[in-house]
Design a protein around this motif. Structure first.
Motif, PDB file in Angstrom:
ATOM      1  N   VAL A  13       0.835  -1.210   0.000  1.00  9.19           N
ATOM      2  CA  VAL A  13       0.000   0.000   0.000  1.00  9.19           C
ATOM      3  C   VAL A  13       0.867   1.256   0.000  1.00  9.19           C
ATOM      4  O   VAL A  13       0.658   2.172  -0.800  1.00  9.19           O
ATOM      5  CB  VAL A  13      -0.957   0.007   1.209  1.00  9.19           C
ATOM      6  N   GLY A  14       1.849   1.304   0.882  1.00 11.48           N
ATOM      7  CA  GLY A  14       2.695   2.485   0.980  1.00 11.48           C
ATOM      8  C   GLY A  14       3.411   2.817  -0.314  1.00 11.48           C
ATOM      9  O   GLY A  14       3.506   3.978  -0.719  1.00 11.48           O
ATOM     10  N   GLN A  15       3.919   1.786  -0.993  1.00 14.78           N
ATOM     11  CA  GLN A  15       4.634   2.059  -2.238  1.00 14.78           C
ATOM     12  C   GLN A  15       3.680   2.515  -3.335  1.00 14.78           C
ATOM     13  O   GLN A  15       4.050   3.344  -4.185  1.00 14.78           O
ATOM     14  CB  GLN A  15       5.444   0.845  -2.689  1.00 14.78           C
ATOM     15  N   ALA A  16       2.426   2.023  -3.309  1.00 17.13           N
ATOM     16  CA  ALA A  16       1.434   2.489  -4.276  1.00 17.13           C
ATOM     17  C   ALA A  16       1.060   3.945  -4.002  1.00 17.13           C
ATOM     18  O   ALA A  16       0.872   4.734  -4.935  1.00 17.13           O
ATOM     19  CB  ALA A  16       0.186   1.603  -4.241  1.00 17.13           C
ATOM     20  N   VAL A  17       0.955   4.301  -2.720  1.00 16.33           N
ATOM     21  CA  VAL A  17       0.690   5.697  -2.347  1.00 16.33           C
ATOM     22  C   VAL A  17       1.836   6.587  -2.823  1.00 16.33           C
ATOM     23  O   VAL A  17       1.618   7.630  -3.454  1.00 16.33           O
ATOM     24  CB  VAL A  17       0.518   5.828  -0.817  1.00 16.33           C
ATOM     25  N   ALA A  18       3.061   6.176  -2.543  1.00 14.49           N
ATOM     26  CA  ALA A  18       4.226   6.971  -2.930  1.00 14.49           C
ATOM     27  C   ALA A  18       4.301   7.131  -4.445  1.00 14.49           C
ATOM     28  O   ALA A  18       4.605   8.221  -4.954  1.00 14.49           O
ATOM     29  CB  ALA A  18       5.500   6.314  -2.402  1.00 14.49           C
ATOM     30  N   GLN A  19       4.023   6.053  -5.151  1.00 14.43           N
ATOM     31  CA  GLN A  19       4.095   6.111  -6.615  1.00 14.43           C
ATOM     32  C   GLN A  19       3.094   7.109  -7.181  1.00 14.43           C
ATOM     33  O   GLN A  19       3.423   7.892  -8.084  1.00 14.43           O
ATOM     34  CB  GLN A  19       3.844   4.712  -7.191  1.00 14.43           C
ATOM     35  N   GLN A  20       1.870   7.114  -6.639  1.00 13.76           N
ATOM     36  CA  GLN A  20       0.858   8.054  -7.117  1.00 13.76           C
ATOM     37  C   GLN A  20       1.240   9.495  -6.784  1.00 13.76           C
ATOM     38  O   GLN A  20       1.056  10.409  -7.600  1.00 13.76           O
ATOM     39  CB  GLN A  20      -0.507   7.719  -6.523  1.00 13.76           C
ATOM     40  N   ILE A  21       1.779   9.707  -5.597  1.00 14.45           N
ATOM     41  CA  ILE A  21       2.168  11.057  -5.185  1.00 14.45           C
ATOM     42  C   ILE A  21       3.310  11.579  -6.065  1.00 14.45           C
ATOM     43  O   ILE A  21       3.265  12.722  -6.553  1.00 14.45           O
ATOM     44  CB  ILE A  21       2.579  11.068  -3.701  1.00 14.45           C
ATOM     45  N   ILE A  22       4.312  10.755  -6.295  1.00 16.93           N
ATOM     46  CA  ILE A  22       5.471  11.172  -7.080  1.00 16.93           C
ATOM     47  C   ILE A  22       5.110  11.354  -8.549  1.00 16.93           C
ATOM     48  O   ILE A  22       5.475  12.355  -9.178  1.00 16.93           O
ATOM     49  CB  ILE A  22       6.618  10.162  -6.909  1.00 16.93           C
ATOM     50  N   THR A  23       4.381  10.408  -9.110  1.00 12.52           N
ATOM     51  CA  THR A  23       4.024  10.480 -10.526  1.00 12.52           C
ATOM     52  C   THR A  23       3.164  11.699 -10.831  1.00 12.52           C
ATOM     53  O   THR A  23       3.300  12.325 -11.884  1.00 12.52           O
ATOM     54  CB  THR A  23       3.281   9.201 -10.962  1.00 12.52           C
TER      55      THR A  23
END
Length: 306
Positions: A13-23
């Motif tokens: 979940v955390g990496q999916a959150v980070a990916q959306q925020i960064i992208t």
């Protein structure tokens, strides 16, 4: 103004959150924290490798709680459970592990001097949101759980598929616990500018089945890939975006309701200051009963978690 976010827990979940925020370029500075130092370090490097091909830049800091002091938002995505440990899709199966971890993390957040908005994704989210508020001492309106923002999306998806329309054209809420006692408040649901009950009769929609699809949607995903992440990550990032932009959007998130004495999901106006205003829905007697039962269930679990 610099936008600074923190994510605690860099699992699925955390990496999916980070990916959306960064992208999407939602943050200028991003703090990533996880007990697995090699994993979070590798994530940070992987994201930095992605940035030359993105339209925005994000500064990334790893495993430094002191960096959270001036963060606008912290997102708690920690948690760990295997499908074999939770055969009944009961989010409270995660409580023994997550309660222990959250108590440690909440204390570190408090010690950092953080004074922003805390978003909890960690399950069981209503109980965990309450724990975060109690331990950090942050105002109740500044500690918010994603709650049934995901369940409501699952309901919208099911209704949209049944009517062959975009789920964003479906309005309405799932209320209560983000768990087995949550329910679709059909009195709030409208589609094609009609109450859903009227349309269901006309189009042959099975509302009981749709309610079950929304309630058990996560189970179907878990059976297929042994975890869920994209749906709840989207809910968490949407909530963070609404806060950052002071959008003052009505969202069914887990917020503290005085009349029920607990955190549970009920629509509220969300903005830069967290929960800006709480709504008062005109629910049916049956829906009010279900909401009270769900609140009682959450309160029992909060007492167990203390």
């Amino acid at each position: 103004m610099t936008r600074k976010l923190g994510i605690i827990g860099m699992g699925h979940v955390g990496q999916a959150v980070a990916q959306q925020i960064i992208t999407n370029g939602y943050a200028d500075d991003l703090v990533l924290i996880d007990k697995n130092k090699s994993k979070v370090g590798a994530d940070a490097l992987d994201f930095e490798d992605a940035m030359p091909n993105l339209t925005s830049h994000t500064n990334i800091v790893v495993n430094d709680y002191a960096e959270l002091k001036d963060a606008d938002i912290i997102i708690s995505a920690l948690g760990k459970i295997k499908l074999s440990d939770n055969p009944n899709n009961d989010r409270f199966a995660e409580l023994p592990h997550n309660r222990t971890e959250v108590k440690k993390v909440a204390q570190k957040i408090k010690e950092s001097g953080f004074n922003g908005i805390l978003i909890a994704i960690t399950n069981p989210v209503d109980v965990i949101t309450s724990l975060y508020q109690q331990i950090t001492g942050l105002p109740k309106e500044h500690v918010i759980g994603t709650g049934t923002l995901l369940d409501s999306a699952r309901m919208q998806r099911a209704v949209g598929k049944g009517l062959n329309i975009d789920p964003r054209s479906v309005t309405g809420y799932n209320l209560g616990e983000h768990g087995n006692s949550q329910f679709t408040a059909w009195s709030t649901v409208r589609v094609l500018d009609q109450p859903i009950q009227e349309l269901a009769q006309q189009r042959g929609l099975d509302l009981d089945q749709i309610n079950e699809d929304a309630r058990m949607g996560g189970r179907y995903v878990i059976v297929g890939k042994h975890y869920t992440n994209y749906g709840v990550a989207a809910a968490g990032v949407r909530l963070a975006s609404v806060i950052l932009n002071d959008a003052r959007e009505v969202l069914p998130v887990s917020n503290f309701r005085e009349e029920y004495g607990t955190y549970l999901s009920y629509p509220a106006v969300v903005g830069r200051d967290g929960i800006v205003e709480q709504l008062q829905l005109k629910l049916t007697d049956e829906e009010l009963y279900k909401l009270r039962q769900s609140a009682h269930f959450i309160m029992e679990k909060i007492e167990e978690a203390d």
